[in-house]
Enzyme design. Structure first.
Site, mmCIF file in Angstrom:
data_model
loop_
_atom_site.group_PDB
_atom_site.id
_atom_site.type_symbol
_atom_site.label_atom_id
_atom_site.label_comp_id
_atom_site.label_asym_id
_atom_site.label_seq_id
_atom_site.Cartn_x
_atom_site.Cartn_y
_atom_site.Cartn_z
ATOM 1 N N GLU A 149 29.210 -62.481 29.356
ATOM 2 C CA GLU A 149 28.244 -63.330 28.671
ATOM 3 C C GLU A 149 27.571 -62.524 27.555
ATOM 4 O OE1 GLU A 149 23.886 -65.246 29.912
ATOM 5 O OE2 GLU A 149 25.076 -64.088 31.347
ATOM 6 N N ASP A 193 22.390 -44.869 34.789
ATOM 7 C CA ASP A 193 22.549 -44.434 33.397
ATOM 8 C C ASP A 193 21.542 -45.198 32.539
ATOM 9 O OD1 ASP A 193 23.472 -43.185 31.124
ATOM 10 O OD2 ASP A 193 25.276 -44.411 30.928
#
Length: 218
Positions: free
Chosen positions: A87, A188
């Site tokens: 998306e 991260d």
């Protein structure tokens, strides 16, 4: 490539009207696909499948019901190229209390605890494989799965003095790093790995999840 575009159109059952290359990452090629019905984000890697573990990480983060996580549409391989279609999030302006919301959601994410530090599988941090061997103790995990793999990469360039300094650091870590339960981490989390959704709230992307020390994300 025209054959890849045709393949995607058939695979996703769409007509691609436009393709715009996106910049910001250095590991994969990224593009915005525009169709009549909706827009898609696609990233491509010609060398290795970094996306299988990324999809697992996105699914895990989504299961916590904390941050909004973009929907995964398709993950596969075309010829020698691995790709991930998701998306498309059209990042917008932050709410005035954006960082308060971010902090609350991050705290909620970290309340998802594991029995051990690590993960049942390895994943990637950028192009590098991230070792996630499970440990009871976070210091052991941090030394063996995070610091030593980096030192092995630099093995030929490490001086005796620098190696000695790291050994001294290892002995100090129990007094530096807090003792806590293993917390589910994005793994991260930096400025390039969040977006802002249409209502001005945070969206997380590109995780490298594992159960670790909360301060890693902070």
């Amino acid at each position: 490539e025209k054959d890849f575009i045709s393949y995607l159109e058939e695979k996703l059952n769409i007509q691609i009207l436009d393709i715009d290359q996106l910049y910001g990452g250095y590991v994969n090629q990224s593009f915005k696909l525009t169709s009549k019905s909706q827009n898609y984000f696609i990233k491509i890697n010609k060398d290795v499948d970094l996306f299988s573990t990324e999809v697992r990480g996105l699914d895990k983060l989504n299961s916590t019901n904390t941050f909004y996580i973009p929907k995964v549409i398709e993950h596969s391989r075309f010829k020698s190229d691995y790709y991930l279609v998701m998306e498309f999030i059209d990042s917008t302006k932050k709410k005035n209390n954006f960082w308060e919301i971010f902090g609350e959601k991050l705290a909620s994410l970290h309340r998802n605890s594991g029995v051990k530090f690590g993960l049942k599988y390895n994943n990637y941090l950028g192009p590098l494989e991230q070792e996630n061997t499970l440990y009871i103790d976070f210091i052991d995990f941090f030394i063996n799965n995070r610091i030593l793999p980096q030192l092995r990469i630099l093995e030929d360039k490490l001086s005796v003095n620098l190696s000695s300094n790291f050994n001294k650091l290892f002995k100090l870590l129990p007094d530096i790093l807090p003792s806590q339960e293993p917390a589910l981490l994005h793994g991260d989390l930096w400025s390039g790995n969040y977006l802002v959704d249409h209502i001005g709230e945070p969206v997380l992307i590109d995780p490298s999840i594992y159960y670790g020390c909360r301060e890693v994300d902070i």
